[in-house]
Design an enzyme around this catalytic site. Structure first.
Site, mmCIF file in Angstrom:
data_model
loop_
_atom_site.group_PDB
_atom_site.id
_atom_site.type_symbol
_atom_site.label_atom_id
_atom_site.label_comp_id
_atom_site.label_asym_id
_atom_site.label_seq_id
_atom_site.Cartn_x
_atom_site.Cartn_y
_atom_site.Cartn_z
ATOM 1 N N ASP A 102 0.846 -1.190 0.000
ATOM 2 C CA ASP A 102 0.000 0.000 0.000
ATOM 3 C C ASP A 102 0.887 1.247 0.000
ATOM 4 O OD1 ASP A 102 -3.223 0.534 0.986
ATOM 5 O OD2 ASP A 102 -1.807 2.215 1.074
ATOM 6 N N HIS A 114 -10.284 -5.271 -3.207
ATOM 7 C CA HIS A 114 -8.955 -5.515 -2.650
ATOM 8 C C HIS A 114 -9.087 -5.892 -1.191
ATOM 9 C CE1 HIS A 114 -9.915 -1.231 -2.316
ATOM 10 N NE2 HIS A 114 -9.236 -1.233 -1.172
#
Ligand code: AMP
Length: 117
Positions: free
Chosen positions: A30, A100
């Site tokens: 991320d 996700h």
């Protein structure tokens, strides 16, 4: 944010720090980590959120979960612990409308609820 950013990552058109890939699943760090380890797992075939995935392509969630279990074993997170989260819809805080799963680990994690992940 639309779903485009993850589609561009899959196409290799914008950079991402890949940590895992197989024929079904792609996983990358991320860009704004909320833990020492913060990975996003996506399926190569697009759906907008987990609700749609479970309705239209339920096999995809198993493929993602198997990838997560593999990654966790490789990283020793099966021993130390990890959290997985998927935001479904705006009120849950979903900002990228391409399904996700967040994996958070690498430290003692804090609370839930009103905390934005
Ligand atoms: P959510 O808010 O649950 O939809 O999660 C979307 C996540 O995508 C956020 O944690 C963002 O930091 C992350 N993100 C957005 N753009 C990128 C990018 N280009 N590379 C990696 N992660 C990204």
């Amino acid at each position: 944010m639309s779903s485009e950013v993850f589609e561009l990552i899959l196409q290799g058109k914008i950079p991402a720090q890949k940590v895992f890939e197989n024929e079904f699943v792609f996983a990358f760090k991320d860009i704004h980590p909320l833990a020492n380890i913060h990975i996003l797992f996506i399926h190569k075939q697009k759906t907008k959120d987990l609700q749609e995935m479970m309705t239209t392509h339920p096999e995809q969630i198993q493929q993602i979960m198997m990838a997560i279990a593999h990654y966790a074993r490789e990283m020793g997170l099966d021993k130390s612990g990890y959290r997985i989260v998927s935001n479904v819809g705006a009120q849950a805080g979903q900002s990228v409308f391409y399904t996700h799963i967040h994996l958070l680990a690498g430290e003692v994690l804090g609370g839930f609820g009103r905390v934005k992940i």
